[in-house]
Design a protein around this motif. Structure first.
Motif, mmCIF file in Angstrom:
data_model
loop_
_atom_site.group_PDB
_atom_site.id
_atom_site.type_symbol
_atom_site.label_atom_id
_atom_site.label_comp_id
_atom_site.label_asym_id
_atom_site.label_seq_id
_atom_site.Cartn_x
_atom_site.Cartn_y
_atom_site.Cartn_z
ATOM 1 N N PRO A 1 -12.404 13.133 -1.478
ATOM 2 C CA PRO A 1 -13.699 12.842 -0.855
ATOM 3 C C PRO A 1 -14.682 13.977 -1.168
ATOM 4 N N ARG A 2 -15.701 13.661 -1.944
ATOM 5 C CA ARG A 2 -16.621 14.697 -2.446
ATOM 6 C C ARG A 2 -17.336 15.452 -1.336
ATOM 7 N N ASP A 3 -17.499 14.821 -0.188
ATOM 8 C CA ASP A 3 -18.180 15.496 0.919
ATOM 9 C C ASP A 3 -17.222 16.311 1.786
ATOM 10 N N ALA A 4 -15.943 16.374 1.402
ATOM 11 C CA ALA A 4 -14.942 17.125 2.170
ATOM 12 C C ALA A 4 -14.306 18.238 1.342
ATOM 13 N N VAL A 5 -14.988 18.620 0.251
ATOM 14 C CA VAL A 5 -14.515 19.740 -0.559
ATOM 15 C C VAL A 5 -15.666 20.731 -0.728
ATOM 16 N N ALA A 6 -15.365 21.992 -0.482
ATOM 17 C CA ALA A 6 -16.369 23.059 -0.561
ATOM 18 C C ALA A 6 -16.307 23.737 -1.918
ATOM 19 N N MET B 1 0.840 -1.182 0.000
ATOM 20 C CA MET B 1 0.000 0.000 0.000
ATOM 21 C C MET B 1 0.886 1.246 0.000
ATOM 22 N N SER B 2 0.551 2.217 -0.821
ATOM 23 C CA SER B 2 1.365 3.420 -0.913
ATOM 24 C C SER B 2 1.120 4.327 0.287
ATOM 25 N N LYS B 3 2.150 5.080 0.632
ATOM 26 C CA LYS B 3 2.028 6.016 1.742
ATOM 27 C C LYS B 3 1.149 7.186 1.303
ATOM 28 N N THR B 4 0.219 7.529 2.153
ATOM 29 C CA THR B 4 -0.778 8.555 1.864
ATOM 30 C C THR B 4 -0.575 9.747 2.779
ATOM 31 N N ALA B 5 -0.867 10.943 2.263
ATOM 32 C CA ALA B 5 -0.895 12.170 3.068
ATOM 33 C C ALA B 5 -2.242 12.843 2.858
ATOM 34 N N LEU B 6 -2.748 13.453 3.908
ATOM 35 C CA LEU B 6 -3.972 14.254 3.837
ATOM 36 C C LEU B 6 -3.553 15.702 3.598
ATOM 37 N N ILE B 7 -4.028 16.280 2.501
ATOM 38 C CA ILE B 7 -3.718 17.662 2.142
ATOM 39 C C ILE B 7 -4.970 18.507 2.387
ATOM 40 N N VAL B 8 -4.862 19.468 3.284
ATOM 41 C CA VAL B 8 -5.978 20.347 3.637
ATOM 42 C C VAL B 8 -5.741 21.683 2.929
ATOM 43 N N ILE B 9 -6.607 21.994 1.977
ATOM 44 C CA ILE B 9 -6.396 23.139 1.099
ATOM 45 C C ILE B 9 -7.242 24.340 1.528
ATOM 46 N N ASP B 10 -6.578 25.432 1.856
ATOM 47 C CA ASP B 10 -7.189 26.760 2.053
ATOM 48 C C ASP B 10 -8.290 26.823 3.106
ATOM 49 N N MET B 11 -8.234 25.988 4.118
ATOM 50 C CA MET B 11 -9.274 26.024 5.146
ATOM 51 C C MET B 11 -8.965 27.006 6.277
ATOM 52 N N ILE B 12 -7.759 27.534 6.325
ATOM 53 C CA ILE B 12 -7.435 28.600 7.274
ATOM 54 C C ILE B 12 -7.777 29.891 6.539
ATOM 55 N N ASN B 13 -8.955 30.427 6.829
ATOM 56 C CA ASN B 13 -9.537 31.424 5.954
ATOM 57 C C ASN B 13 -10.374 32.412 6.763
ATOM 58 N N THR B 14 -10.327 33.674 6.377
ATOM 59 C CA THR B 14 -11.144 34.702 7.024
ATOM 60 C C THR B 14 -12.478 34.901 6.308
ATOM 61 N N TYR B 15 -12.598 34.389 5.106
ATOM 62 C CA TYR B 15 -13.814 34.516 4.291
ATOM 63 C C TYR B 15 -14.199 35.978 4.070
ATOM 64 N N VAL C 1 -11.273 25.464 -2.931
ATOM 65 C CA VAL C 1 -12.571 25.400 -3.576
ATOM 66 C C VAL C 1 -12.506 24.297 -4.632
ATOM 67 N N THR C 2 -13.520 23.435 -4.672
ATOM 68 C CA THR C 2 -13.533 22.269 -5.546
ATOM 69 C C THR C 2 -13.203 22.613 -6.981
ATOM 70 N N GLU C 3 -13.891 23.608 -7.524
ATOM 71 C CA GLU C 3 -13.756 23.934 -8.945
ATOM 72 C C GLU C 3 -12.577 24.853 -9.234
ATOM 73 N N GLN C 4 -11.782 25.149 -8.233
ATOM 74 C CA GLN C 4 -10.596 25.972 -8.437
ATOM 75 C C GLN C 4 -9.376 25.252 -7.866
ATOM 76 N N CYS C 5 -9.022 25.552 -6.631
ATOM 77 C CA CYS C 5 -7.780 25.055 -6.048
ATOM 78 C C CYS C 5 -7.704 23.530 -5.969
ATOM 79 N N VAL C 6 -8.807 22.873 -5.658
ATOM 80 C CA VAL C 6 -8.782 21.412 -5.574
ATOM 81 C C VAL C 6 -8.584 20.817 -6.970
ATOM 82 N N LEU C 7 -9.296 21.338 -7.957
ATOM 83 C CA LEU C 7 -9.162 20.864 -9.336
ATOM 84 C C LEU C 7 -7.735 21.044 -9.846
ATOM 85 N N CYS D 1 -8.587 17.606 0.377
ATOM 86 C CA CYS D 1 -9.833 18.116 0.936
ATOM 87 C C CYS D 1 -9.688 19.614 1.112
ATOM 88 N N GLY D 2 -10.811 20.294 1.299
ATOM 89 C CA GLY D 2 -10.751 21.732 1.515
ATOM 90 C C GLY D 2 -11.565 22.497 0.501
#
Length: 181
Positions: free
Chosen positions: A143-148, A1-15, A121-127, A118-119
């Motif tokens: 994970p589709r339920d973990a991307v905004a 099994m390959s080593k996996t990392a969880l990448i959290v994209i842009d969730m530290i945000n002031t909106y 924006v789905t149609e921008q940074c995640v894509l 995860c994180g």
């Protein structure tokens, strides 16, 4: 099994940016899901790497960005996702987590072969991050339920593109890191 990392994209945000009002409902929905992924990844010893926009603050470091976000009106979206002592943090200036960042070097040094993105924006940074991971020969899981998203139709199209064109595995978060808490 390959080593996996969880990448959290842009969730530290002031909106307090353009399109934030369109993003907030989706962000509110994914925060508990991302928090669950973080708990399970940490429990299982999966490396967690936050990759976050620096919002043009070139003198900032991740602690300042976190403090600013936690002091803002949407701190409740950031608090459950705070980095812990073992988390790594990479600042980015543009959409992709790879563009002009040391992320690829870091991943290679850690022997990571697969990324869970995860994180927002789905149609921008995640894509764009998914594409850049694919061309660098990393396996990609989204994970589709973990991307905004900002625009639901574009997010659906982006997930479809990631799956069909980039070989990403698009799944539910419960399918990762031993299931739900």
């Amino acid at each position: 099994m390959s080593k996996t990392a969880l990448i959290v994209i842009d969730m530290i945000n002031t909106y307090d940016h353009e399109d934030a009002e369109l993003l907030l409902p989706s962000a509110k929905a994914v925060v508990p899901v991302v928090a669950g992924l973080l708990r399970r990844a940490r429990r299982d010893g999966v490396p967690v790497i936050y990759v976050n926009d620096n919002f043009g603050e070139w003198r900032s470091h991740h602690g300042e960005l976190l403090g600013h976000a936690l002091a803002g009106p949407h701190a409740g979206l950031v608090e459950p996702l705070k980095p812990d002592e073992a988390s790594l943090f990479v600042l980015k200036a543009r959409h992709s987590v790879f563009y002009e960042t040391p992320l690829e070097y870091l991943l290679r040094q850690q022997g990571v072969e697969q990324l869970v993105l995860c994180g927002q924006v789905t149609e921008q940074c995640v894509l764009y991050s998914s594409l850049d991971a694919h061309i660098r020969h990393f396996g990609v899981v989204v994970p589709r339920d973990a991307v905004a998203h900002i625009h639901p139709d574009l997010a659906d199209a982006a997930l479809c593109m990631m799956e069909r064109n980039m070989g990403a595995r698009v799944c539910e978060s419960r399918d990762l890191f031993g299931g739900q808490d």
